[in-house]
Design an enzyme around this catalytic site. Structure first.
Site, PDB file in Angstrom:
ATOM      1  N   HIS A   1       0.859  -1.186   0.000  1.00  0.00           N
ATOM      2  CA  HIS A   1       0.000   0.000   0.000  1.00  0.00           C
ATOM      3  C   HIS A   1       0.892   1.232   0.000  1.00  0.00           C
ATOM      4  O   HIS A   1       1.887   1.275   0.732  1.00  0.00           O
ATOM      5  CB  HIS A   1      -0.905  -0.011   1.232  1.00  0.00           C
ATOM      6  CG  HIS A   1      -2.047   0.949   1.168  1.00  0.00           C
ATOM      7  ND1 HIS A   1      -1.870   2.316   1.281  1.00  0.00           N
ATOM      8  CD2 HIS A   1      -3.384   0.758   1.012  1.00  0.00           C
ATOM      9  CE1 HIS A   1      -3.045   2.917   1.195  1.00  0.00           C
ATOM     10  NE2 HIS A   1      -3.980   1.994   1.037  1.00  0.00           N
TER      11      HIS A   1
ATOM     12  N   GLU B   1      -6.938   5.218   2.019  1.00  0.00           N
ATOM     13  CA  GLU B   1      -7.072   5.728   0.665  1.00  0.00           C
ATOM     14  C   GLU B   1      -8.167   6.788   0.580  1.00  0.00           C
ATOM     15  O   GLU B   1      -8.218   7.577  -0.363  1.00  0.00           O
ATOM     16  CB  GLU B   1      -7.387   4.566  -0.284  1.00  0.00           C
ATOM     17  CG  GLU B   1      -7.141   4.872  -1.726  1.00  0.00           C
ATOM     18  CD  GLU B   1      -6.899   3.601  -2.527  1.00  0.00           C
ATOM     19  OE1 GLU B   1      -7.799   3.216  -3.276  1.00  0.00           O
ATOM     20  OE2 GLU B   1      -5.824   3.003  -2.392  1.00  0.00           O
TER      21      GLU B   1
ATOM     22  N   ARG C   1      -6.764  10.327  -0.022  1.00  0.00           N
ATOM     23  CA  ARG C   1      -6.530  10.661  -1.429  1.00  0.00           C
ATOM     24  C   ARG C   1      -7.840  10.733  -2.192  1.00  0.00           C
ATOM     25  O   ARG C   1      -8.014  11.552  -3.095  1.00  0.00           O
ATOM     26  CB  ARG C   1      -5.576   9.640  -2.068  1.00  0.00           C
ATOM     27  CG  ARG C   1      -4.115   9.855  -1.676  1.00  0.00           C
ATOM     28  CD  ARG C   1      -3.217   8.762  -2.238  1.00  0.00           C
ATOM     29  NE  ARG C   1      -3.470   7.489  -1.582  1.00  0.00           N
ATOM     30  CZ  ARG C   1      -3.516   6.311  -2.195  1.00  0.00           C
ATOM     31  NH1 ARG C   1      -3.333   6.241  -3.508  1.00  0.00           N
ATOM     32  NH2 ARG C   1      -3.728   5.205  -1.521  1.00  0.00           N
TER      33      ARG C   1
ATOM     34  N   ARG D   1      -2.680   0.904  -6.608  1.00  0.00           N
ATOM     35  CA  ARG D   1      -1.736   0.901  -5.496  1.00  0.00           C
ATOM     36  C   ARG D   1      -0.336   0.451  -5.902  1.00  0.00           C
ATOM     37  O   ARG D   1       0.661   0.981  -5.401  1.00  0.00           O
ATOM     38  CB  ARG D   1      -2.272   0.011  -4.375  1.00  0.00           C
ATOM     39  CG  ARG D   1      -3.487   0.593  -3.699  1.00  0.00           C
ATOM     40  CD  ARG D   1      -4.110  -0.380  -2.722  1.00  0.00           C
ATOM     41  NE  ARG D   1      -5.189   0.263  -1.966  1.00  0.00           N
ATOM     42  CZ  ARG D   1      -5.935  -0.375  -1.084  1.00  0.00           C
ATOM     43  NH1 ARG D   1      -5.740  -1.661  -0.841  1.00  0.00           N
ATOM     44  NH2 ARG D   1      -6.891   0.276  -0.434  1.00  0.00           N
TER      45      ARG D   1
ATOM     46  N   HIS E   1       0.304  -4.869   2.633  1.00  0.00           N
ATOM     47  CA  HIS E   1      -1.078  -4.565   2.999  1.00  0.00           C
ATOM     48  C   HIS E   1      -2.060  -5.702   2.734  1.00  0.00           C
ATOM     49  O   HIS E   1      -3.036  -5.858   3.467  1.00  0.00           O
ATOM     50  CB  HIS E   1      -1.528  -3.322   2.246  1.00  0.00           C
ATOM     51  CG  HIS E   1      -2.914  -2.870   2.587  1.00  0.00           C
ATOM     52  ND1 HIS E   1      -3.313  -2.618   3.887  1.00  0.00           N
ATOM     53  CD2 HIS E   1      -4.004  -2.627   1.810  1.00  0.00           C
ATOM     54  CE1 HIS E   1      -4.578  -2.235   3.894  1.00  0.00           C
ATOM     55  NE2 HIS E   1      -5.022  -2.250   2.657  1.00  0.00           N
ATOM     56  N   HIS E   2      -1.839  -6.481   1.713  1.00  0.00           N
ATOM     57  CA  HIS E   2      -2.826  -7.519   1.361  1.00  0.00           C
ATOM     58  C   HIS E   2      -2.133  -8.626   0.574  1.00  0.00           C
ATOM     59  O   HIS E   2      -1.263  -8.350  -0.251  1.00  0.00           O
ATOM     60  CB  HIS E   2      -3.941  -6.904   0.498  1.00  0.00           C
ATOM     61  CG  HIS E   2      -5.123  -7.803   0.286  1.00  0.00           C
ATOM     62  ND1 HIS E   2      -6.226  -7.785   1.114  1.00  0.00           N
ATOM     63  CD2 HIS E   2      -5.389  -8.739  -0.643  1.00  0.00           C
ATOM     64  CE1 HIS E   2      -7.111  -8.664   0.687  1.00  0.00           C
ATOM     65  NE2 HIS E   2      -6.632  -9.253  -0.384  1.00  0.00           N
TER      66      HIS E   2
ATOM     67  N   ARG F   1      -4.934  -5.620  -6.036  1.00  0.00           N
ATOM     68  CA  ARG F   1      -6.283  -5.411  -5.520  1.00  0.00           C
ATOM     69  C   ARG F   1      -6.646  -3.932  -5.553  1.00  0.00           C
ATOM     70  O   ARG F   1      -5.875  -3.076  -5.141  1.00  0.00           O
ATOM     71  CB  ARG F   1      -6.386  -5.919  -4.072  1.00  0.00           C
ATOM     72  CG  ARG F   1      -7.777  -5.745  -3.480  1.00  0.00           C
ATOM     73  CD  ARG F   1      -7.847  -6.331  -2.092  1.00  0.00           C
ATOM     74  NE  ARG F   1      -7.003  -5.622  -1.149  1.00  0.00           N
ATOM     75  CZ  ARG F   1      -7.335  -4.487  -0.541  1.00  0.00           C
ATOM     76  NH1 ARG F   1      -8.493  -3.894  -0.801  1.00  0.00           N
ATOM     77  NH2 ARG F   1      -6.506  -3.922   0.319  1.00  0.00           N
TER      78      ARG F   1
END
Length: 507
Positions: A301, A314, A317, A338, A441-442, A481
Protein backbone atom coordinates in the site's frame (compact mmCIF):
# COMPACT_ATOMS: atom_id res chain seq x y z
CA UNK A 1 -24.36 -12.79 34.18
CA UNK A 2 -22.18 -10.72 31.87
CA UNK A 3 -18.89 -9.32 33.03
CA UNK A 4 -16.06 -7.18 31.64
CA UNK A 5 -12.77 -8.91 32.44
CA UNK A 6 -9.83 -6.98 33.88
CA UNK A 7 -7.68 -7.49 30.79
CA UNK A 8 -9.57 -4.89 28.73
CA UNK A 9 -6.78 -2.33 28.76
CA UNK A 10 -4.22 -5.01 27.94
CA UNK A 11 -6.21 -6.11 24.92
CA UNK A 12 -6.59 -2.50 23.75
CA UNK A 13 -2.85 -1.98 24.02
CA UNK A 14 -2.27 -5.24 22.17
CA UNK A 15 -4.45 -4.07 19.30
CA UNK A 16 -2.79 -0.70 18.98
CA UNK A 17 0.58 -2.43 18.93
CA UNK A 18 -0.68 -4.83 16.27
CA UNK A 19 -1.46 -1.86 14.05
CA UNK A 20 2.22 -1.65 13.25
CA UNK A 21 3.40 -5.22 13.48
CA UNK A 22 5.78 -6.09 10.72
CA UNK A 23 7.35 -9.04 12.49
CA UNK A 24 6.65 -12.73 12.24
CA UNK A 25 3.70 -13.54 14.46
CA UNK A 26 2.82 -16.76 16.20
CA UNK A 27 -0.18 -18.65 14.85
CA UNK A 28 -1.58 -18.85 18.37
CA UNK A 29 -2.79 -16.01 20.52
CA UNK A 30 -0.76 -15.77 23.70
CA UNK A 31 -3.16 -13.76 25.79
CA UNK A 32 -4.86 -15.09 28.86
CA UNK A 33 -8.00 -17.15 28.49
CA UNK A 34 -11.37 -15.65 29.26
CA UNK A 35 -13.03 -15.78 32.65
CA UNK A 36 -15.66 -18.44 33.24
CA UNK A 37 -18.71 -16.22 33.14
CA UNK A 38 -21.68 -16.66 30.82
CA UNK A 39 -20.03 -14.30 28.34
CA UNK A 40 -16.60 -12.71 28.28
CA UNK A 41 -15.68 -9.29 26.96
CA UNK A 42 -12.78 -7.44 25.41
CA UNK A 43 -12.18 -3.91 24.21
CA UNK A 44 -11.43 -3.39 20.54
CA UNK A 45 -9.19 -1.16 18.47
CA UNK A 46 -9.31 2.53 19.27
CA UNK A 47 -8.63 3.20 15.60
CA UNK A 48 -11.82 1.45 14.60
CA UNK A 49 -14.12 2.92 17.19
CA UNK A 50 -15.47 -0.59 17.68
CA UNK A 51 -17.34 -1.01 20.93
CA UNK A 52 -16.83 -3.47 23.75
CA UNK A 53 -17.22 -7.05 22.56
CA UNK A 54 -18.69 -10.07 24.32
CA UNK A 55 -17.83 -13.70 23.68
CA UNK A 56 -19.19 -17.11 24.54
CA UNK A 57 -17.70 -18.83 27.58
CA UNK A 58 -15.34 -21.71 26.62
CA UNK A 59 -17.31 -24.11 28.82
CA UNK A 60 -20.24 -23.72 26.44
CA UNK A 61 -18.38 -25.24 23.48
CA UNK A 62 -20.33 -28.25 22.18
CA UNK A 63 -18.97 -31.43 20.60
CA UNK A 64 -20.82 -30.91 17.33
CA UNK A 65 -22.28 -28.19 15.07
CA UNK A 66 -23.74 -28.07 11.58
CA UNK A 67 -21.11 -25.60 10.39
CA UNK A 68 -17.81 -24.57 11.98
CA UNK A 69 -16.46 -21.21 10.87
CA UNK A 70 -12.74 -20.72 11.50
CA UNK A 71 -11.98 -17.02 11.93
CA UNK A 72 -14.11 -14.15 13.23
CA UNK A 73 -13.25 -11.40 10.78
CA UNK A 74 -15.80 -9.88 8.42
CA UNK A 75 -15.98 -12.95 6.17
CA UNK A 76 -16.43 -15.32 9.10
CA UNK A 77 -19.19 -13.34 10.75
CA UNK A 78 -20.96 -12.78 7.42
CA UNK A 79 -20.79 -16.54 6.81
CA UNK A 80 -22.15 -17.31 10.27
CA UNK A 81 -25.06 -14.89 9.98
CA UNK A 82 -25.98 -16.18 6.53
CA UNK A 83 -25.67 -19.83 7.62
CA UNK A 84 -27.97 -19.14 10.54
CA UNK A 85 -30.46 -17.42 8.27
CA UNK A 86 -30.33 -20.49 6.02
CA UNK A 87 -31.37 -22.71 8.94
CA UNK A 88 -28.02 -24.12 10.04
CA UNK A 89 -26.46 -24.23 13.53
CA UNK A 90 -23.09 -22.48 13.10
CA UNK A 91 -20.26 -21.71 15.51
CA UNK A 92 -17.35 -19.27 15.12
CA UNK A 93 -13.87 -20.11 16.44
CA UNK A 94 -11.32 -17.27 16.60
CA UNK A 95 -7.70 -17.77 17.69
CA UNK A 96 -7.14 -14.15 18.74
CA UNK A 97 -8.48 -12.62 22.00
CA UNK A 98 -10.96 -10.45 20.11
CA UNK A 99 -13.12 -10.79 17.02
CA UNK A 100 -12.69 -8.62 13.94
CA UNK A 101 -9.42 -9.80 12.44
CA UNK A 102 -7.98 -7.72 9.63
CA UNK A 103 -11.44 -6.23 9.03
CA UNK A 104 -10.99 -4.10 12.14
CA UNK A 105 -8.08 -2.38 10.44
CA UNK A 106 -9.92 -1.52 7.26
CA UNK A 107 -10.09 2.24 7.01
CA UNK A 108 -11.51 2.81 3.52
CA UNK A 109 -14.84 1.35 2.49
CA UNK A 110 -16.65 -1.24 0.40
CA UNK A 111 -16.88 -1.15 -3.38
CA UNK A 112 -20.21 -1.97 -4.98
CA UNK A 113 -21.94 -1.10 -8.24
CA UNK A 114 -25.54 -0.32 -9.22
CA UNK A 115 -26.40 0.27 -5.55
CA UNK A 116 -29.47 2.08 -4.31
CA UNK A 117 -27.23 4.66 -2.67
CA UNK A 118 -25.41 5.40 -5.93
CA UNK A 119 -28.74 5.82 -7.67
CA UNK A 120 -30.03 8.14 -4.93
CA UNK A 121 -26.94 10.32 -5.37
CA UNK A 122 -27.06 10.36 -9.16
CA UNK A 123 -23.87 8.30 -9.58
CA UNK A 124 -23.91 6.35 -12.83
CA UNK A 125 -22.21 2.99 -12.48
CA UNK A 126 -22.68 -0.53 -13.76
CA UNK A 127 -21.59 -4.04 -12.86
CA UNK A 128 -19.78 -4.23 -16.20
CA UNK A 129 -17.82 -1.04 -15.44
CA UNK A 130 -16.93 -2.42 -11.99
CA UNK A 131 -15.83 -5.66 -13.67
CA UNK A 132 -13.63 -3.83 -16.19
CA UNK A 133 -12.08 -1.52 -13.57
CA UNK A 134 -11.17 -4.50 -11.39
CA UNK A 135 -9.87 -6.51 -14.34
CA UNK A 136 -7.70 -3.59 -15.40
CA UNK A 137 -6.46 -3.08 -11.85
CA UNK A 138 -5.61 -6.78 -11.57
CA UNK A 139 -3.68 -6.62 -14.86
CA UNK A 140 -6.27 -8.95 -16.39
CA UNK A 141 -5.08 -11.90 -14.30
CA UNK A 142 -8.24 -12.08 -12.15
CA UNK A 143 -10.32 -15.25 -12.01
CA UNK A 144 -13.14 -14.01 -14.23
CA UNK A 145 -15.79 -16.36 -12.88
CA UNK A 146 -15.14 -15.17 -9.32
CA UNK A 147 -15.02 -11.57 -10.51
CA UNK A 148 -18.32 -11.84 -12.37
CA UNK A 149 -20.06 -13.29 -9.32
CA UNK A 150 -18.42 -10.61 -7.18
CA UNK A 151 -19.60 -7.56 -9.11
CA UNK A 152 -23.07 -8.98 -9.82
CA UNK A 153 -23.72 -9.56 -6.10
CA UNK A 154 -22.15 -6.38 -4.75
CA UNK A 155 -25.32 -4.24 -4.63
CA UNK A 156 -27.21 -7.04 -2.90
CA UNK A 157 -24.45 -7.18 -0.26
CA UNK A 158 -24.87 -3.46 0.43
CA UNK A 159 -28.63 -4.02 0.85
CA UNK A 160 -28.03 -7.02 3.13
CA UNK A 161 -25.82 -4.94 5.41
CA UNK A 162 -28.25 -2.02 5.36
CA UNK A 163 -31.11 -4.32 6.38
CA UNK A 164 -29.05 -5.31 9.43
CA UNK A 165 -28.45 -1.70 10.45
CA UNK A 166 -25.01 -1.44 8.82
CA UNK A 167 -25.51 1.43 6.40
CA UNK A 168 -22.75 2.41 3.96
CA UNK A 169 -24.17 5.40 2.08
CA UNK A 170 -21.23 7.84 1.95
CA UNK A 171 -19.70 7.25 -1.49
CA UNK A 172 -16.33 8.40 -2.76
CA UNK A 173 -13.46 7.46 -5.10
CA UNK A 174 -10.78 4.85 -4.57
CA UNK A 175 -7.61 4.23 -6.57
CA UNK A 176 -8.32 2.39 -9.81
CA UNK A 177 -12.04 3.16 -9.84
CA UNK A 178 -13.41 5.18 -12.75
CA UNK A 179 -16.48 6.35 -10.79
CA UNK A 180 -17.47 6.96 -7.18
CA UNK A 181 -17.98 3.44 -5.88
CA UNK A 182 -16.44 3.01 -2.44
CA UNK A 183 -19.22 2.95 0.17
CA UNK A 184 -18.46 4.18 3.69
CA UNK A 185 -20.34 4.95 6.92
CA UNK A 186 -22.47 8.09 6.74
CA UNK A 187 -19.99 10.23 8.68
CA UNK A 188 -17.04 9.18 6.52
CA UNK A 189 -15.36 7.29 9.34
CA UNK A 190 -13.29 4.11 8.97
CA UNK A 191 -15.40 1.23 7.72
CA UNK A 192 -13.67 -1.51 9.73
CA UNK A 193 -14.79 -0.82 13.27
CA UNK A 194 -18.27 0.18 12.13
CA UNK A 195 -18.65 -3.04 10.15
CA UNK A 196 -17.29 -5.27 12.92
CA UNK A 197 -19.57 -3.62 15.49
CA UNK A 198 -22.59 -4.23 13.30
CA UNK A 199 -21.69 -7.82 12.46
CA UNK A 200 -21.00 -8.74 16.09
CA UNK A 201 -24.31 -7.19 17.10
CA UNK A 202 -26.09 -9.35 14.53
CA UNK A 203 -24.15 -12.45 15.59
CA UNK A 204 -25.35 -11.90 19.16
CA UNK A 205 -28.93 -11.17 18.10
CA UNK A 206 -29.02 -14.53 16.33
CA UNK A 207 -27.44 -16.27 19.34
CA UNK A 208 -24.55 -17.60 17.29
CA UNK A 209 -21.78 -18.82 19.64
CA UNK A 210 -18.51 -16.94 19.14
CA UNK A 211 -15.42 -18.25 20.93
CA UNK A 212 -12.12 -16.35 21.13
CA UNK A 213 -8.69 -17.71 22.13
CA UNK A 214 -9.88 -20.76 20.20
CA UNK A 215 -6.95 -21.79 18.00
CA UNK A 216 -7.96 -24.26 15.29
CA UNK A 217 -4.85 -26.32 14.50
CA UNK A 218 -6.27 -28.91 12.10
CA UNK A 219 -9.23 -29.50 9.80
CA UNK A 220 -10.31 -33.12 10.13
CA UNK A 221 -11.47 -35.58 7.47
CA UNK A 222 -13.39 -38.83 7.77
CA UNK A 223 -14.00 -41.07 4.74
CA UNK A 224 -12.73 -38.33 2.41
CA UNK A 225 -15.22 -35.82 3.79
CA UNK A 226 -14.64 -32.91 6.12
CA UNK A 227 -15.76 -33.94 9.59
CA UNK A 228 -14.73 -31.10 11.87
CA UNK A 229 -11.70 -29.45 13.45
CA UNK A 230 -9.18 -29.80 16.24
CA UNK A 231 -9.13 -26.71 18.44
CA UNK A 232 -7.03 -25.59 21.38
CA UNK A 233 -9.21 -23.64 23.83
CA UNK A 234 -9.04 -22.86 27.52
CA UNK A 235 -5.84 -24.84 27.90
CA UNK A 236 -7.03 -28.07 26.32
CA UNK A 237 -7.31 -29.59 22.87
CA UNK A 238 -10.68 -30.74 21.60
CA UNK A 239 -12.10 -32.32 18.46
CA UNK A 240 -15.32 -30.65 17.34
CA UNK A 241 -17.45 -32.40 14.75
CA UNK A 242 -19.28 -30.65 11.92
CA UNK A 243 -20.94 -31.37 8.62
CA UNK A 244 -19.12 -28.47 6.97
CA UNK A 245 -16.19 -26.18 7.73
CA UNK A 246 -15.76 -22.61 6.45
CA UNK A 247 -12.24 -21.18 6.58
CA UNK A 248 -12.09 -17.39 6.91
CA UNK A 249 -8.72 -16.95 8.60
CA UNK A 250 -7.39 -14.13 6.40
CA UNK A 251 -4.08 -13.80 4.61
CA UNK A 252 -0.43 -14.05 5.64
CA UNK A 253 0.71 -10.43 5.64
CA UNK A 254 2.07 -10.71 9.20
CA UNK A 255 3.98 -13.95 8.62
CA UNK A 256 7.44 -12.76 7.63
CA UNK A 257 8.59 -16.30 6.86
CA UNK A 258 5.81 -16.83 4.30
CA UNK A 259 6.26 -13.33 2.85
CA UNK A 260 9.98 -13.98 2.38
CA UNK A 261 9.32 -17.42 0.89
CA UNK A 262 7.08 -16.09 -1.86
CA UNK A 263 8.51 -12.57 -2.20
CA UNK A 264 12.07 -12.30 -0.93
CA UNK A 265 12.19 -8.73 -2.25
CA UNK A 266 9.68 -7.73 0.44
CA UNK A 267 11.74 -9.01 3.36
CA UNK A 268 11.83 -6.42 6.13
CA UNK A 269 8.86 -4.41 4.83
CA UNK A 270 6.58 -3.04 7.51
CA UNK A 271 3.11 -4.62 7.47
CA UNK A 272 -0.27 -3.02 8.01
CA UNK A 273 -2.06 -6.32 8.59
CA UNK A 274 -3.43 -7.62 11.88
CA UNK A 275 -1.22 -9.75 14.09
CA UNK A 276 -3.40 -12.78 13.40
CA UNK A 277 -2.79 -12.69 9.63
CA UNK A 278 -0.32 -15.56 9.65
CA UNK A 279 -1.61 -17.89 6.93
CA UNK A 280 -2.90 -20.64 9.24
CA UNK A 281 -5.94 -21.43 7.10
CA UNK A 282 -3.88 -21.69 3.96
CA UNK A 283 -1.49 -24.15 5.60
CA UNK A 284 -4.31 -26.28 7.02
CA UNK A 285 -6.03 -26.44 3.65
CA UNK A 286 -2.77 -27.29 1.89
CA UNK A 287 -2.39 -30.21 4.33
CA UNK A 288 -5.71 -31.54 2.96
CA UNK A 289 -4.46 -31.31 -0.63
CA UNK A 290 -6.03 -27.95 -1.30
CA UNK A 291 -4.71 -25.96 -4.24
CA UNK A 292 -3.24 -22.47 -3.88
CA UNK A 293 -2.97 -19.76 -6.53
CA UNK A 294 -0.89 -16.60 -7.01
CA UNK A 295 0.93 -16.85 -3.69
CA UNK A 296 3.60 -14.44 -4.88
CA UNK A 297 1.06 -11.68 -5.46
CA UNK A 298 1.45 -9.54 -2.36
CA UNK A 299 0.16 -6.00 -2.38
CA UNK A 300 2.02 -3.07 -0.93
CA UNK A 301 0.00 0.00 0.00
CA UNK A 302 1.47 3.39 -0.91
CA UNK A 303 0.48 5.33 2.20
CA UNK A 304 1.90 3.66 5.31
CA UNK A 305 3.63 5.34 8.26
CA UNK A 306 6.91 3.48 8.51
CA UNK A 307 7.63 3.79 12.22
CA UNK A 308 4.63 1.68 13.23
CA UNK A 309 2.95 0.34 10.08
CA UNK A 310 -0.09 2.56 10.45
CA UNK A 311 -2.13 2.61 7.26
CA UNK A 312 -3.27 6.01 6.04
CA UNK A 313 -6.60 5.36 4.39
CA UNK A 314 -7.07 5.73 0.67
CA UNK A 315 -10.05 7.85 1.66
CA UNK A 316 -7.65 10.76 2.20
CA UNK A 317 -6.53 10.66 -1.43
CA UNK A 318 -10.06 9.84 -2.51
CA UNK A 319 -11.22 13.11 -0.94
CA UNK A 320 -8.59 15.10 -2.87
CA UNK A 321 -5.18 14.89 -1.16
CA UNK A 322 -1.99 14.99 -3.22
CA UNK A 323 1.44 13.40 -2.86
CA UNK A 324 4.64 15.42 -3.02
CA UNK A 325 8.32 14.50 -2.81
CA UNK A 326 10.96 16.02 -0.54
CA UNK A 327 11.37 18.81 -3.09
CA UNK A 328 7.71 19.75 -2.64
CA UNK A 329 6.59 18.59 -6.08
CA UNK A 330 3.94 16.13 -7.21
CA UNK A 331 5.46 13.14 -8.96
CA UNK A 332 2.59 10.79 -9.93
CA UNK A 333 -1.18 10.37 -10.31
CA UNK A 334 -2.24 9.79 -6.70
CA UNK A 335 -5.35 7.82 -7.70
CA UNK A 336 -3.58 5.28 -9.90
CA UNK A 337 -3.63 1.67 -8.69
CA UNK A 338 -1.74 0.90 -5.50
CA UNK A 339 1.05 -1.03 -7.17
CA UNK A 340 1.88 1.87 -9.50
CA UNK A 341 1.74 4.56 -6.81
CA UNK A 342 3.91 2.42 -4.52
CA UNK A 343 6.45 1.89 -7.29
CA UNK A 344 6.60 5.63 -7.97
CA UNK A 345 7.35 6.30 -4.30
CA UNK A 346 10.03 3.64 -4.18
CA UNK A 347 11.75 5.23 -7.18
CA UNK A 348 12.13 8.55 -5.34
CA UNK A 349 15.65 9.17 -3.99
CA UNK A 350 14.31 9.25 -0.42
CA UNK A 351 11.90 6.29 -0.99
CA UNK A 352 9.14 8.20 0.82
CA UNK A 353 6.68 11.01 0.11
CA UNK A 354 4.27 13.37 1.88
CA UNK A 355 0.49 13.27 1.76
CA UNK A 356 -0.69 16.89 1.64
CA UNK A 357 -4.24 18.05 2.45
CA UNK A 358 -6.21 20.87 4.04
CA UNK A 359 -8.60 21.31 6.94
CA UNK A 360 -11.73 20.96 4.81
CA UNK A 361 -10.55 17.52 3.71
CA UNK A 362 -9.70 16.59 7.31
CA UNK A 363 -13.30 17.33 8.26
CA UNK A 364 -14.62 15.13 5.44
CA UNK A 365 -12.25 12.22 6.21
CA UNK A 366 -12.85 11.49 9.88
CA UNK A 367 -9.89 9.09 10.04
CA UNK A 368 -7.61 12.14 10.16
CA UNK A 369 -8.70 12.76 13.76
CA UNK A 370 -7.14 9.45 14.74
CA UNK A 371 -3.96 10.15 12.78
CA UNK A 372 -3.62 13.44 14.65
CA UNK A 373 -4.05 11.65 17.97
CA UNK A 374 -1.27 9.25 17.02
CA UNK A 375 1.12 12.11 16.33
CA UNK A 376 1.83 11.37 12.66
CA UNK A 377 0.32 14.58 11.24
CA UNK A 378 2.36 17.75 10.74
CA UNK A 379 0.31 20.97 10.75
CA UNK A 380 0.88 24.49 9.52
CA UNK A 381 -1.41 27.52 9.56
CA UNK A 382 -0.21 28.30 6.03
CA UNK A 383 1.38 26.30 3.23
CA UNK A 384 4.68 28.05 3.94
CA UNK A 385 4.58 27.14 7.62
CA UNK A 386 3.82 23.50 6.75
CA UNK A 387 6.72 23.49 4.28
CA UNK A 388 9.11 24.59 7.02
CA UNK A 389 7.92 21.80 9.32
CA UNK A 390 8.57 19.08 6.74
CA UNK A 391 11.71 20.75 5.40
CA UNK A 392 10.61 21.24 1.80
CA UNK A 393 11.11 24.48 -0.20
CA UNK A 394 8.33 26.88 0.73
CA UNK A 395 7.95 28.48 -2.68
CA UNK A 396 7.91 25.11 -4.41
CA UNK A 397 5.21 23.63 -2.21
CA UNK A 398 3.13 26.79 -2.56
CA UNK A 399 3.48 26.64 -6.36
CA UNK A 400 2.55 22.95 -6.32
CA UNK A 401 -0.66 23.67 -4.39
CA UNK A 402 -1.50 26.59 -6.67
CA UNK A 403 -1.05 24.43 -9.76
CA UNK A 404 -3.14 21.65 -8.24
CA UNK A 405 -5.96 24.00 -7.23
CA UNK A 406 -6.08 25.39 -10.76
CA UNK A 407 -6.25 21.81 -12.09
CA UNK A 408 -9.22 21.16 -9.80
CA UNK A 409 -10.94 24.34 -11.00
CA UNK A 410 -10.29 23.43 -14.65
CA UNK A 411 -11.09 19.73 -14.06
CA UNK A 412 -7.89 18.89 -15.90
CA UNK A 413 -4.60 17.67 -14.45
CA UNK A 414 -2.05 18.67 -17.07
CA UNK A 415 0.88 17.19 -15.12
CA UNK A 416 -0.15 13.61 -14.42
CA UNK A 417 -3.56 13.07 -15.99
CA UNK A 418 -5.49 12.48 -12.79
CA UNK A 419 -9.20 12.32 -13.58
CA UNK A 420 -10.83 11.30 -10.30
CA UNK A 421 -11.14 12.78 -6.79
CA UNK A 422 -10.87 16.33 -8.11
CA UNK A 423 -14.04 17.66 -6.52
CA UNK A 424 -12.35 19.78 -3.86
CA UNK A 425 -9.38 22.14 -3.91
CA UNK A 426 -6.85 22.46 -1.08
CA UNK A 427 -7.27 26.04 0.12
CA UNK A 428 -8.62 25.97 3.67
CA UNK A 429 -6.00 26.25 6.40
CA UNK A 430 -4.57 24.85 8.49
CA UNK A 431 -2.72 22.52 6.13
CA UNK A 432 -1.44 19.04 6.93
CA UNK A 433 1.27 16.56 5.90
CA UNK A 434 1.89 12.90 6.70
CA UNK A 435 5.15 11.22 5.71
CA UNK A 436 4.40 7.86 4.10
CA UNK A 437 6.01 5.03 2.12
CA UNK A 438 4.87 1.60 0.91
CA UNK A 439 4.06 -1.25 3.29
CA UNK A 440 2.69 -4.80 2.97
CA UNK A 441 -1.08 -4.56 3.00
CA UNK A 442 -2.83 -7.52 1.36
CA UNK A 443 -1.98 -10.98 0.08
CA UNK A 444 -3.88 -11.58 -3.15
CA UNK A 445 -2.83 -15.22 -3.32
CA UNK A 446 -4.44 -18.03 -1.34
CA UNK A 447 -6.49 -21.19 -1.64
CA UNK A 448 -8.40 -21.80 -4.83
CA UNK A 449 -12.20 -21.71 -4.66
CA UNK A 450 -15.08 -21.70 -7.15
CA UNK A 451 -18.05 -19.32 -7.18
CA UNK A 452 -19.77 -21.51 -4.57
CA UNK A 453 -16.73 -20.97 -2.29
CA UNK A 454 -15.92 -24.69 -2.41
CA UNK A 455 -12.21 -25.36 -1.93
CA UNK A 456 -10.51 -26.93 -4.96
CA UNK A 457 -7.83 -29.57 -4.54
CA UNK A 458 -4.74 -30.20 -6.66
CA UNK A 459 -6.75 -32.52 -8.93
CA UNK A 460 -9.14 -29.63 -9.64
CA UNK A 461 -11.92 -31.32 -7.69
CA UNK A 462 -13.86 -29.90 -4.75
CA UNK A 463 -13.14 -31.05 -1.21
CA UNK A 464 -16.60 -32.07 0.10
CA UNK A 465 -17.73 -29.97 3.03
CA UNK A 466 -14.86 -27.46 2.88
CA UNK A 467 -15.47 -23.80 2.05
CA UNK A 468 -13.36 -20.65 2.20
CA UNK A 469 -13.91 -16.91 1.82
CA UNK A 470 -12.02 -13.65 2.14
CA UNK A 471 -8.29 -13.02 2.08
CA UNK A 472 -7.51 -16.69 2.73
CA UNK A 473 -8.54 -17.28 -0.90
CA UNK A 474 -6.79 -16.28 -4.11
CA UNK A 475 -7.72 -15.39 -7.67
CA UNK A 476 -10.36 -12.69 -7.35
CA UNK A 477 -8.02 -9.70 -7.28
CA UNK A 478 -5.43 -10.89 -9.78
CA UNK A 479 -2.03 -9.23 -9.51
CA UNK A 480 -3.30 -6.09 -7.78
CA UNK A 481 -6.28 -5.41 -5.52
CA UNK A 482 -8.38 -2.31 -6.04
CA UNK A 483 -8.94 -0.32 -2.83
CA UNK A 484 -12.40 -1.12 -1.45
CA UNK A 485 -12.58 -4.59 -2.97
CA UNK A 486 -11.38 -6.46 0.13
CA UNK A 487 -14.39 -5.43 2.22
CA UNK A 488 -16.67 -6.30 -0.69
CA UNK A 489 -14.89 -9.66 -0.99
CA UNK A 490 -15.43 -10.66 2.63
CA UNK A 491 -19.12 -9.77 2.62
CA UNK A 492 -20.05 -11.15 -0.82
CA UNK A 493 -18.16 -14.42 -0.55
CA UNK A 494 -18.67 -14.69 3.22
CA UNK A 495 -22.41 -14.73 2.58
CA UNK A 496 -21.99 -17.26 -0.19
CA UNK A 497 -19.91 -19.54 2.05
CA UNK A 498 -22.58 -19.34 4.73
CA UNK A 499 -25.33 -20.26 2.29
CA UNK A 500 -23.42 -23.06 0.61
CA UNK A 501 -22.12 -24.64 3.81
CA UNK A 502 -25.61 -24.56 5.34
CA UNK A 503 -27.03 -26.20 2.24
CA UNK A 504 -24.33 -28.90 2.34
CA UNK A 505 -24.97 -29.52 6.04
CA UNK A 506 -28.69 -30.06 5.37
CA UNK A 507 -27.85 -32.69 2.75
Amino acid sequence: MKKIVSSLLIVSAFLLTACGSGNTNSSSASSATNSSTEKTSASSDANSGASEQEYTDPSQLKDSYDVIIVGAGGAGMAAAIQAKEAGANPVILEKMPIAGGNTLKSSGGMNASETKFQKEQGIEDSNDTFFEDTLKGGQETNDRDLLRYFVDHSADAIDWLDNMGITLNNISYSGGASVKRIHRPADGSAVGGYLVDGLIRNVHEREIPLFVNADVTKINETDDKISGVTVSINGEEKEINAKAVVVTTGGFGSNEEMITKYRPDLKGYVSTTSEGSTGDGIKMIEALGGQTVAMDQIQVHPTVVQKDGMLISETVRGEGAILVNQQGKRFFNELETRDKVSAAETELPEHYAYLIFDDALAKRAKQVDFYKEQGVVEEGATIEELAKKIDVPEETLKATLDTWNKAVADKKDEEFGRETAMDYDLTEGPFYAIQIAPGIHHTMGGVKINTETQVINKEDKTIPGLYAAGEVTGGLHGNNRIGGNAVADIIIFGRQAGNQSASFAKE
